[in-house]
Design a protein around this motif. Structure first.
Motif, PDB file in Angstrom:
ATOM      1  N   PHE A   1       0.657  -1.206  -0.094  1.00  0.00           N
ATOM      2  CA  PHE A   1       0.092  -0.262  -0.127  1.00  0.00           C
ATOM      3  C   PHE A   1       0.727   1.508  -0.084  1.00  0.00           C
ATOM      4  CE2 PHE A   1      -2.587  -3.049   2.602  1.00  0.00           C
ATOM      5  CZ  PHE A   1      -3.129  -3.539   1.609  1.00  0.00           C
ATOM      6  N   LYS A   2       0.300   2.137  -0.642  1.00  0.00           N
ATOM      7  CA  LYS A   2       1.176   3.631  -0.740  1.00  0.00           C
ATOM      8  C   LYS A   2       0.999   4.235   0.482  1.00  0.00           C
ATOM      9  CE  LYS A   2       0.829   4.021  -5.797  1.00  0.00           C
ATOM     10  NZ  LYS A   2       0.358   4.822  -7.091  1.00  0.00           N
ATOM     11  N   GLY A   3       0.177   4.166   1.324  1.00  0.00           N
ATOM     12  CA  GLY A   3      -0.014   4.773   2.459  1.00  0.00           C
ATOM     13  C   GLY A   3      -1.575   4.992   2.972  1.00  0.00           C
ATOM     14  N   THR A   4      -1.862   5.851   3.651  1.00  0.00           N
ATOM     15  CA  THR A   4      -3.261   5.842   4.330  1.00  0.00           C
ATOM     16  C   THR A   4      -3.832   7.440   3.592  1.00  0.00           C
ATOM     17  OG1 THR A   4      -2.903   4.440   6.156  1.00  0.00           O
ATOM     18  CG2 THR A   4      -4.886   6.104   6.204  1.00  0.00           C
ATOM     19  N   LYS A   5      -5.042   7.315   3.428  1.00  0.00           N
ATOM     20  CA  LYS A   5      -5.595   8.668   2.996  1.00  0.00           C
ATOM     21  C   LYS A   5      -6.850   8.711   3.636  1.00  0.00           C
ATOM     22  CE  LYS A   5      -3.988  10.269  -1.634  1.00  0.00           C
ATOM     23  NZ  LYS A   5      -3.584  11.290  -1.156  1.00  0.00           N
ATOM     24  N   ILE A   6      -7.049  10.101   4.580  1.00  0.00           N
ATOM     25  CA  ILE A   6      -8.570  10.198   4.968  1.00  0.00           C
ATOM     26  C   ILE A   6      -9.401  10.910   3.834  1.00  0.00           C
ATOM     27  CG2 ILE A   6      -9.689  11.432   6.758  1.00  0.00           C
ATOM     28  CD1 ILE A   6      -7.516   9.590   7.735  1.00  0.00           C
ATOM     29  N   CYS A   7     -10.306  10.356   3.642  1.00  0.00           N
ATOM     30  CA  CYS A   7     -11.361  10.501   2.495  1.00  0.00           C
ATOM     31  C   CYS A   7     -12.784  10.794   2.792  1.00  0.00           C
ATOM     32  CB  CYS A   7     -11.060   9.281   1.597  1.00  0.00           C
ATOM     33  SG  CYS A   7      -9.572   8.476   1.225  1.00  0.00           S
ATOM     34  N   ARG A   8     -13.353  11.233   1.754  1.00  0.00           N
ATOM     35  CA  ARG A   8     -14.814  11.443   1.694  1.00  0.00           C
ATOM     36  C   ARG A   8     -15.363  10.507   0.862  1.00  0.00           C
ATOM     37  NH1 ARG A   8     -16.830  13.630  -3.070  1.00  0.00           N
ATOM     38  NH2 ARG A   8     -15.540  14.558  -4.514  1.00  0.00           N
ATOM     39  N   MET A   9     -16.572   9.993   1.247  1.00  0.00           N
ATOM     40  CA  MET A   9     -17.307   9.135   0.478  1.00  0.00           C
ATOM     41  C   MET A   9     -17.426   9.607  -1.016  1.00  0.00           C
ATOM     42  SD  MET A   9     -20.872   7.287   1.182  1.00  0.00           S
ATOM     43  CE  MET A   9     -22.048   8.481   0.003  1.00  0.00           C
ATOM     44  N   CYS A  10     -17.310   8.716  -2.017  1.00  0.00           N
ATOM     45  CA  CYS A  10     -17.461   9.016  -3.371  1.00  0.00           C
ATOM     46  C   CYS A  10     -18.969   8.916  -3.816  1.00  0.00           C
ATOM     47  CB  CYS A  10     -16.590   7.995  -4.060  1.00  0.00           C
ATOM     48  SG  CYS A  10     -16.551   8.243  -6.195  1.00  0.00           S
ATOM     49  N   TYR A  11     -19.089   9.850  -4.538  1.00  0.00           N
ATOM     50  CA  TYR A  11     -20.404   9.547  -5.299  1.00  0.00           C
ATOM     51  C   TYR A  11     -20.287   8.662  -6.568  1.00  0.00           C
ATOM     52  CZ  TYR A  11     -22.652  13.552  -2.989  1.00  0.00           C
ATOM     53  OH  TYR A  11     -23.227  14.559  -2.013  1.00  0.00           O
ATOM     54  N   GLY A  12     -21.418   7.671  -6.352  1.00  0.00           N
ATOM     55  CA  GLY A  12     -21.428   6.874  -7.453  1.00  0.00           C
ATOM     56  C   GLY A  12     -22.832   6.064  -7.351  1.00  0.00           C
ATOM     57  N   ARG A  13     -23.188   5.126  -8.577  1.00  0.00           N
ATOM     58  CA  ARG A  13     -24.207   4.615  -8.573  1.00  0.00           C
ATOM     59  C   ARG A  13     -24.383   3.217  -8.804  1.00  0.00           C
ATOM     60  NH1 ARG A  13     -26.295   7.134 -13.394  1.00  0.00           N
ATOM     61  NH2 ARG A  13     -23.915   7.602 -13.556  1.00  0.00           N
TER      62      ARG A  13
END
Length: 256
Positions: free
Chosen positions: A178-190
């Motif tokens: 793994f390249k590391g850790t990212k704190i993320c928001r939820m992606c919009y998808g369907r």
């Protein structure tokens, strides 16, 4: 003497026998007090459902060494509710964990996931909670490569705690490194093309729920999907308060 070890309640939506939950227990058993209460069989997609009309049963299992394991015929949320009521009256868990799930629970999958149902039920009880999922869908995969990161994240939550009403949705890419850790928001998808209609030989129609996921913002580097697609561990802080605060004033202006 006061017990200094964190007390952790673990559940999942793949069943008490699943490789992912056994692996999680193996990561944590040496430095935590663990209790497992998980569905007796797979309950994927049950989200936050609970059993309002079905009698529930608990059965003691012995498939994880010295760790106390119970199965339940209900949903992941049922498992958390029952465990807290029946086994945790004298000592409340410091952390509740769902997983490790065999399958991605990023983006809108968050809303369907029984793994996230476990974490959100803990969140509703004001207990620091985490959902762990991997994009590796192989139910027999060796997931020991997740050990260092799982222990690091659980250790940090045990040390610092989480704010009331917030839990963590943690998703791992399919394979290391793994390249590391990212704190993320939820992606919009369907999910699209979700229903497949078939004809039974006995002359009636039946339907399979399947589907194809469409990422509606593939280039947005702030999302969990982007992080996973680029080799990062995605951590999305998720809250139980679903109020759309940004829309409140406009809605007030409608004078409904």
């Amino acid at each position: 003497m006061e017990n200094k070890k964190p007390f952790i309640l673990i559940s999942n939506d793949d069943g008490y026998h699943a490789n992912g939950i056994k692996t999680l227990v193996s990561f944590l058993k040496d430095w935590c007090d663990l209790l497992v209460c998980a569905p007796e069989s797979a309950r994927s997609g049950f989200s936050r459902a609970f059993s309002a009309t079905t009698p529930l049963r608990l059965k003691r299992r012995h498939n994880m060494g010295d760790v106390e394991v119970w199965s339940c015929n209900g949903t992941p949320v049922d498992c958390v509710k029952l465990a807290l009521d029946q086994f945790c009256k004298e000592r409340q868990p410091d952390i509740i964990i769902g997983g490790i799930n065999h399958g991605d629970n990023s983006t809108v999958n968050n809303h369907y996931s029984g793994t996230m149902g476990v974490a959100m039920e803990g969140c509703l009880k004001y207990i620091s909670s985490i959902a762990f999922s991997t994009c590796n869908y192989d139910e027999n995969a060796d997931l020991n490569y997740l050990k260092e990161d799982v222990i690091r994240i659980v250790g940090m939550v045990a040390e610092k705690g989480l704010p009331k009403g917030i839990c963590l949705n943690v998703n791992f890419p399919e394979f290391p490194p793994f390249k590391g850790t990212k704190i993320c928001r939820m992606c919009y998808g369907r999910w699209m093309n979700e229903v497949v209609k078939e004809r039974h030989p006995r002359n009636y129609d039946y339907y399979w729920m399947v589907g194809e996921y469409v990422n509606d913002e593939p280039d947005a580097e702030s999302t969990d999907q982007w992080a996973l697609n680029h080799g990062y561990i995605a951590i999305t802080p998720t809250q139980m308060d679903v109020t759309a605060y940004s829309f409140m004033k406009e809605l007030e202006s409608w004078k409904i």
